[in-house]
Structures are given as structure tokens and as C-alpha cells.
Design a protein around this motif. Structure first.
Motif, PDB file in Angstrom:
ATOM      1  N   GLY A  68       0.431   7.052  -6.711  1.00 59.57           N
ATOM      2  CA  GLY A  68      -0.486   8.026  -6.132  1.00 59.57           C
ATOM      3  C   GLY A  68      -1.853   7.485  -5.735  1.00 59.57           C
ATOM      4  N   PHE A  69      -2.039   6.164  -5.720  1.00 55.64           N
ATOM      5  CA  PHE A  69      -3.319   5.583  -5.306  1.00 55.64           C
ATOM      6  C   PHE A  69      -3.281   5.324  -3.809  1.00 55.64           C
ATOM      7  CE2 PHE A  69      -2.936   4.001  -9.751  1.00 55.64           C
ATOM      8  CZ  PHE A  69      -3.988   4.728 -10.276  1.00 55.64           C
ATOM      9  N   ASP A  70      -4.232   5.902  -3.084  1.00 53.44           N
ATOM     10  CA  ASP A  70      -4.273   5.763  -1.634  1.00 53.44           C
ATOM     11  C   ASP A  70      -5.275   4.678  -1.248  1.00 53.44           C
ATOM     12  OD1 ASP A  70      -3.702   6.230   0.996  1.00 53.44           O
ATOM     13  OD2 ASP A  70      -4.959   8.022   1.163  1.00 53.44           O
ATOM     14  N   LEU A  71      -4.791   3.452  -1.119  1.00 47.53           N
ATOM     15  CA  LEU A  71      -5.629   2.332  -0.693  1.00 47.53           C
ATOM     16  C   LEU A  71      -5.215   1.889   0.699  1.00 47.53           C
ATOM     17  CD1 LEU A  71      -5.746   0.146  -3.921  1.00 47.53           C
ATOM     18  CD2 LEU A  71      -7.571   1.534  -2.986  1.00 47.53           C
TER      19      LEU A  71
ATOM     20  N   ALA B  28       0.833  -1.207   0.000  1.00 47.11           N
ATOM     21  CA  ALA B  28       0.000   0.000   0.000  1.00 47.11           C
ATOM     22  C   ALA B  28       0.867   1.256   0.000  1.00 47.11           C
ATOM     23  CB  ALA B  28      -0.934  -0.008   1.205  1.00 47.11           C
ATOM     24  N   GLN B  29       1.948   1.246   0.794  1.00 45.64           N
ATOM     25  CA  GLN B  29       2.842   2.413   0.834  1.00 45.64           C
ATOM     26  C   GLN B  29       3.520   2.640  -0.511  1.00 45.64           C
ATOM     27  OE1 GLN B  29       5.403   1.383   4.096  1.00 45.64           O
ATOM     28  NE2 GLN B  29       4.073   2.338   5.633  1.00 45.64           N
ATOM     29  N   GLU B  30       4.012   1.577  -1.119  1.00 48.84           N
ATOM     30  CA  GLU B  30       4.686   1.701  -2.409  1.00 48.84           C
ATOM     31  C   GLU B  30       3.712   2.084  -3.519  1.00 48.84           C
ATOM     32  OE1 GLU B  30       7.960   1.667  -3.239  1.00 48.84           O
ATOM     33  OE2 GLU B  30       8.347   1.571  -1.093  1.00 48.84           O
ATOM     34  N   LEU B  31       2.487   1.603  -3.455  1.00 48.07           N
ATOM     35  CA  LEU B  31       1.469   1.958  -4.440  1.00 48.07           C
ATOM     36  C   LEU B  31       1.182   3.448  -4.379  1.00 48.07           C
ATOM     37  CD1 LEU B  31      -0.571   0.872  -6.562  1.00 48.07           C
ATOM     38  CD2 LEU B  31      -2.201   0.624  -4.703  1.00 48.07           C
ATOM     39  N   LYS B  32       1.110   3.982  -3.166  1.00 55.25           N
ATOM     40  CA  LYS B  32       0.860   5.416  -3.010  1.00 55.25           C
ATOM     41  C   LYS B  32       2.069   6.226  -3.480  1.00 55.25           C
ATOM     42  CE  LYS B  32      -0.705   8.960   0.112  1.00 55.25           C
ATOM     43  NZ  LYS B  32      -1.275   9.291   1.391  1.00 55.25           N
ATOM     44  N   LYS B  33       3.262   5.764  -3.119  1.00 55.17           N
ATOM     45  CA  LYS B  33       4.481   6.481  -3.469  1.00 55.17           C
ATOM     46  C   LYS B  33       4.727   6.480  -4.980  1.00 55.17           C
ATOM     47  CE  LYS B  33       7.914   5.454  -0.797  1.00 55.17           C
ATOM     48  NZ  LYS B  33       9.094   4.749  -0.251  1.00 55.17           N
TER      49      LYS B  33
ATOM     50  N   ASP C  18      -7.623  -3.376   2.443  1.00 54.35           N
ATOM     51  CA  ASP C  18      -8.314  -3.608   1.182  1.00 54.35           C
ATOM     52  C   ASP C  18      -7.474  -4.404   0.185  1.00 54.35           C
ATOM     53  OD1 ASP C  18     -10.464  -2.175   2.127  1.00 54.35           O
ATOM     54  OD2 ASP C  18      -9.771  -0.278   1.297  1.00 54.35           O
ATOM     55  N   LEU C  19      -6.223  -4.673   0.526  1.00 52.74           N
ATOM     56  CA  LEU C  19      -5.351  -5.430  -0.365  1.00 52.74           C
ATOM     57  C   LEU C  19      -5.336  -6.899   0.036  1.00 52.74           C
ATOM     58  CD1 LEU C  19      -2.318  -2.988  -0.648  1.00 52.74           C
ATOM     59  CD2 LEU C  19      -4.231  -3.238  -2.209  1.00 52.74           C
ATOM     60  N   VAL C  20      -5.498  -7.774  -0.947  1.00 48.59           N
ATOM     61  CA  VAL C  20      -5.513  -9.215  -0.705  1.00 48.59           C
ATOM     62  C   VAL C  20      -4.322  -9.830  -1.429  1.00 48.59           C
ATOM     63  CG1 VAL C  20      -6.789 -11.355  -0.983  1.00 48.59           C
ATOM     64  CG2 VAL C  20      -8.015  -9.235  -0.527  1.00 48.59           C
TER      65      VAL C  20
END
Length: 148
Positions: free
Chosen positions: A107-110, A99-104, A114-116
Motif C-alpha cells: 500500500g505504499f505509493d512511491l 513500485a507497482q508491486e510495492l503499492k499492491k 524515487d526508487l534506486v
């Protein structure tokens, strides 16, 4: 007598629902406790407006979720970690790190909840991760684990 419920009542109905009850039950139990109000024309109109607003909000949320699914579809998140011999990681990649790397990176804030992650990520390679975007709407993206 028709009444509009102000709170959820077991075996009767949910909040803002119009139900038919006996006069005695309404006058002696529901009204004194503030659980219901008489179903007047104005009250019925308010309930109708609230329901329409809730439906519109749900439609907007579903549309936003579908846009997010389309945007996430071909994305790949790259995570670089230390690894030992044979490409084995020290520990495992958690949904929090993804989730942190996806946002970094994108730019998606999940939320991490919510991640499986279907299989534990303990080796280098590419893995599929599922994101629960909305009730019944999911998106898949790839997580690529590389060595430092």
C-alpha cells in the motif's frame, strides 16, 4: 528603501524576500513592472506568516517521510517472473515493476523515479532497493525475485 520582492530577481533576491534597494531603482524599475512592493508593516507581517507556514509544512513533510522510512524498513516485495535455466530472468526487473508491486502488496505509493536499484535485477534472489522519500531521507527495503 526596503521592498518585498514578488518574483525572483537575479542578483537581488528570491520571491517574498525583503531587500534594501535604492529609491530610484525601486520607483523606476521594480514597482512599475510589478516585481516588488513597498515594505509596509502589513506586507512584512504577510511575509513572516508565509515563512512560518512554509516551515510548518516542511516539518510535517519531514515527519511523514520519517514515518514512511520506519514503515518501509523491514518490508519485502515479492516479484514472481518467468525465468530460464540457471535462474536467469527474461529481461530485468525495472523500478516501475517494483513500485507497482510495492503499492499492491504493502500500500505504499512511491514514484518509480524515487526508487534506486543499485544493480540490475536479472537473476532470481533478494536485492536491496533504496527509496528516496524526501530530500536527504532514504529508506531501504528488499525485493525478492521468485520463479513462477
Amino acid at each position: 528603501m526596503k521592498v518585498i520582492l514578488k518574483k525572483d530577481v537575479k542578483d537581488l533576491g528570491k520571491k517574498d524576500q525583503v531587500v534594501n534597494v535604492s529609491d530610484g531603482y525601486a520607483n523606476n524599475f521594480l514597482f512599475p513592472r510589478g516585481i516588488a512592493v513597498p515594505a509596509t508593516a502589513g506586507g512584512l507581517n504577510d511575509v513572516k506568516n508565509k515563512q512560518q507556514a512554509a516551515e510548518e509544512k516542511k516539518k510535517r513533510e519531514i515527519a511523514a517521510a520519517k514515518e514512511l522510512v520506519a514503515a518501509l524498513k523491514d518490508k519485502e516485495v515479492v516479484i514472481k517472473l518467468k525465468c530460464g535455466a540457471g535462474g536467469k530472468l527474461f529481461g530485468a526487473v525495472s523500478s516501475k515493476e517494483v513500485a507497482q508491486e510495492l503499492k499492491k502488496q504493502h500500500g505504499f505509493d512511491l514514484d518509480k523515479k524515487d526508487l534506486v536499484i543499485k544493480e540490475p535485477i536479472k537473476n532470481l534472489g533478494v536485492y536491496n532497493v533504496e527509496a528516496k522519500v524526501y530530500t536527504g531521507i532514504t529508506a531501504e527495503f528488499k525485493v525478492k525475485v521468485e520463479s513462477l
